[in-house]
Design a protein around this motif. Sequence first.
Motif, mmCIF file in Angstrom:
data_model
loop_
_atom_site.group_PDB
_atom_site.id
_atom_site.type_symbol
_atom_site.label_atom_id
_atom_site.label_comp_id
_atom_site.label_asym_id
_atom_site.label_seq_id
_atom_site.Cartn_x
_atom_site.Cartn_y
_atom_site.Cartn_z
ATOM 1 N N GLU A 190 0.829 -1.202 0.000
ATOM 2 C CA GLU A 190 0.000 0.000 0.000
ATOM 3 C C GLU A 190 0.862 1.250 0.000
ATOM 4 O OE1 GLU A 190 -4.104 -1.232 2.320
ATOM 5 O OE2 GLU A 190 -2.326 -0.736 3.496
ATOM 6 N N ARG A 191 1.963 1.212 0.747
ATOM 7 C CA ARG A 191 2.823 2.385 0.816
ATOM 8 C C ARG A 191 3.491 2.651 -0.535
ATOM 9 N NH1 ARG A 191 5.557 1.127 4.969
ATOM 10 N NH2 ARG A 191 7.631 0.688 4.147
ATOM 11 N N ALA A 192 3.853 1.603 -1.261
ATOM 12 C CA ALA A 192 4.453 1.782 -2.586
ATOM 13 C C ALA A 192 3.465 2.428 -3.544
ATOM 14 C CB ALA A 192 4.918 0.436 -3.139
ATOM 15 N N LEU A 193 2.216 1.939 -3.538
ATOM 16 C CA LEU A 193 1.197 2.545 -4.397
ATOM 17 C C LEU A 193 0.886 3.961 -3.945
ATOM 18 C CD1 LEU A 193 -0.798 2.229 -6.734
ATOM 19 C CD2 LEU A 193 -2.434 1.262 -5.101
ATOM 20 N N THR A 194 0.860 4.191 -2.634
ATOM 21 C CA THR A 194 0.607 5.524 -2.098
ATOM 22 C C THR A 194 1.678 6.506 -2.555
ATOM 23 O OG1 THR A 194 -0.492 4.603 -0.145
ATOM 24 C CG2 THR A 194 0.328 6.852 0.019
ATOM 25 N N PHE A 195 2.934 6.088 -2.485
ATOM 26 C CA PHE A 195 4.030 6.960 -2.913
ATOM 27 C C PHE A 195 3.947 7.258 -4.408
ATOM 28 C CE2 PHE A 195 8.250 7.447 -4.782
ATOM 29 C CZ PHE A 195 8.737 8.526 -4.058
ATOM 30 N N THR A 196 3.693 6.238 -5.220
ATOM 31 C CA THR A 196 3.625 6.422 -6.673
ATOM 32 C C THR A 196 2.516 7.388 -7.051
ATOM 33 O OG1 THR A 196 4.450 4.177 -7.011
ATOM 34 C CG2 THR A 196 3.375 5.243 -8.877
ATOM 35 N N LEU A 197 1.330 7.168 -6.489
ATOM 36 C CA LEU A 197 0.225 8.043 -6.822
ATOM 37 C C LEU A 197 0.395 9.426 -6.205
ATOM 38 C CD1 LEU A 197 -2.757 5.551 -6.607
ATOM 39 C CD2 LEU A 197 -1.769 6.602 -8.630
ATOM 40 N N GLY A 198 1.040 9.488 -5.040
ATOM 41 C CA GLY A 198 1.341 10.799 -4.462
ATOM 42 C C GLY A 198 2.248 11.615 -5.365
ATOM 43 N N LEU A 199 3.228 10.947 -5.954
ATOM 44 C CA LEU A 199 4.130 11.626 -6.885
ATOM 45 C C LEU A 199 3.379 12.059 -8.137
ATOM 46 C CD1 LEU A 199 6.991 12.494 -7.682
ATOM 47 C CD2 LEU A 199 7.355 10.190 -8.604
ATOM 48 N N LEU A 200 2.517 11.188 -8.674
ATOM 49 C CA LEU A 200 1.753 11.538 -9.875
ATOM 50 C C LEU A 200 0.783 12.688 -9.591
ATOM 51 C CD1 LEU A 200 0.957 8.009 -11.388
ATOM 52 C CD2 LEU A 200 2.734 9.626 -12.074
ATOM 53 N N ILE A 201 0.156 12.681 -8.409
ATOM 54 C CA ILE A 201 -0.751 13.773 -8.044
ATOM 55 C C ILE A 201 0.009 15.092 -7.957
ATOM 56 C CG2 ILE A 201 -2.161 14.709 -6.159
ATOM 57 C CD1 ILE A 201 -3.085 11.844 -5.593
ATOM 58 N N THR A 202 1.212 15.049 -7.389
ATOM 59 C CA THR A 202 2.015 16.266 -7.264
ATOM 60 C C THR A 202 2.453 16.782 -8.637
ATOM 61 O OG1 THR A 202 2.801 15.514 -5.099
ATOM 62 C CG2 THR A 202 4.046 17.275 -6.180
ATOM 63 N N LEU A 203 2.890 15.867 -9.522
ATOM 64 C CA LEU A 203 3.231 16.285 -10.882
ATOM 65 C C LEU A 203 2.011 16.852 -11.603
ATOM 66 C CD1 LEU A 203 5.530 13.323 -12.028
ATOM 67 C CD2 LEU A 203 6.251 15.626 -11.376
ATOM 68 N N GLY A 204 0.879 16.185 -11.419
ATOM 69 C CA GLY A 204 -0.348 16.679 -12.037
ATOM 70 C C GLY A 204 -0.767 18.028 -11.497
ATOM 71 N N THR A 205 -0.502 18.275 -10.211
ATOM 72 C CA THR A 205 -0.857 19.561 -9.612
ATOM 73 C C THR A 205 -0.091 20.705 -10.271
ATOM 74 O OG1 THR A 205 -1.384 18.512 -7.490
ATOM 75 C CG2 THR A 205 -0.907 20.877 -7.454
#
Length: 599
Positions: A190-205
């Motif tokens: 879960e933490r790996a997926l959380t980190f990946t999507l957190g990074l994508l959300i930040t790039l998208g922001t």
Amino acid sequence: MALIQTSLIWVAYAVAIAILLAIASVFVFTYQAPRERAASITVISIFTTSALLATVLLLPVDVALVSATNRSKYGIKKDWATPDTVEHILYTLKIVYYTLYSLDAILCLLVVPFTYFYFEEYDDDAAEDGSQTVAQRIFGALKYTFFFLVLVVLLFLVGFFVPFAKGIKHGDHSTNLDYFKKLLSENHGERALTFTLGLLITLGTLIYVLYTAAGLALLPVSLIKSAPAVSAPSLAQSTASHLDANRERQRQLERRNEGREGGLDSRDRRELESLIREERTLVRRERLAAEASGEHRSWLVKAWNKLEAIFRPVKLVGGILLMGVALLIWTSMLITGIDKAKNSVCGAHCGYILGHINIFQPINWVLVQSSKVFPIDYVLFLLLVLFFFSASVVGLAAAGIRFLWVVIFQIRKGHTRPQALLMATVMLTLIVLAINYSVAMLVAPQYATFGPQTYCDLAPRHPGEQPDCSHDRAAIRACSELAENPVARDICTPSVASTFINRVTANFPFFGVVDFWAQFVFLGVYLIVFVTTLFRTPKLDYEQLDADLVEEEEEGLLASTGRRFNATWQDIAGRARKPNANYGATTNGEGEGHAADGE
């Protein structure tokens, strides 16, 4: 009863998916260039756009399902909402969320890049002589996609091993609330997926701040200023008349100088050169008018053009309404941003999670109240997401895909290249992930977390029983993360989406800080573009027939501002009044001709 209610909620989501598929298809077919259309790119673009919109529109389903377990009128759980039943609902939602988020990441990081390189591998000459096979194109695309595969693996490895927050600080003490403790209790996967999507959300922001903010300001103004100053039939007839007069004048000059030794004199030569330049302008304008009026096109295109002309007044009213909605969204985001910055439970340590709303926020209030009667809130949320998505598309069309000041691709209706369409799809995927964060955390935080759920802030009469607020409605409180009554933990169920986003910001505070403060930059960009567009016409929705020939003055004839009801009627009727036969050209002292056409 519970099964029927949850089934209806999922049926509404299935209907929304069908609508999204149609919207994604319209978006792709509207913007892609027909001559360069590729089946693989069309399918991937439609599927990716549908998947990312489906991810965002799962939020109201999430809110509706968790809210269905609560009897908000009395602040208690419904009889059928046992812990096992609630856990089953949350587990189902988690599976759907993780599936959609993983699908978005795979599409964005692997499938779309592979499709891009597969298209780039095509060689016209090799395809004609049969020296290039599909297997060779696939192998060539896989070579370039391997870099993205390595990137995905590295992201998941970093997510497995990167240090994450061990606790959430609240003032000088660690917060002991169960809600915040649960945000940190997760396994490595879960933490790996959380980190990946957190990074994508930040790039998208970062992309969302520039494109969506600009598009949110430009979209309503472009609708308001879309009525043409000159109708297409009138422009076509006037241009044809002027063009005939221009060519007749050129023939007169040529006949007058036939047989003259040395050819044209200097005065006639300057006039002829001016007429030739003007002829090129009139030819370009004639082509633009023909394109706008739908000449040489199918009856369907002509009918669509007439329908557009009929609904121009509706577009004007719709633009004014959308402008009001955009300003309301801007105000709501500003209110929540100030509230979070001032009253956050743990500040930057958890990405400015807000325990409960302290300032009245209009968008959030409307969605919370409408969520009491499903699917009213679903319809409103669908319109809200489509507004953000349309604003993102308008922002992409206005600015294009660029690196700093260098424009790489233009996004234009009917003229978008396949490579540009794929890159736009990736950018929209990242933007929609950012929209998911923005809507859940700033636009409607209470709605996205607990919906209309309430709890009875009284002690139960007997152990194991629910508290009774039937005789004391004043003791009913809205659910929040900071509910002090221990009973609230059993009555209030946070949505899976809000828990996941808060988990990203709590485990990796850097993402939360960047995403939160970027919202203020978003508000600033919107304000600058909005004020600018009030005094300057946006050049957004135009057909560029020839990028090297169509000039700004030709575009202005069909896309200038103002309400011209006579032009609208002529576009509906498909004809114009007979123009004056006189060309109206005047000649100055230098002998240069100028068309009296208003330019």
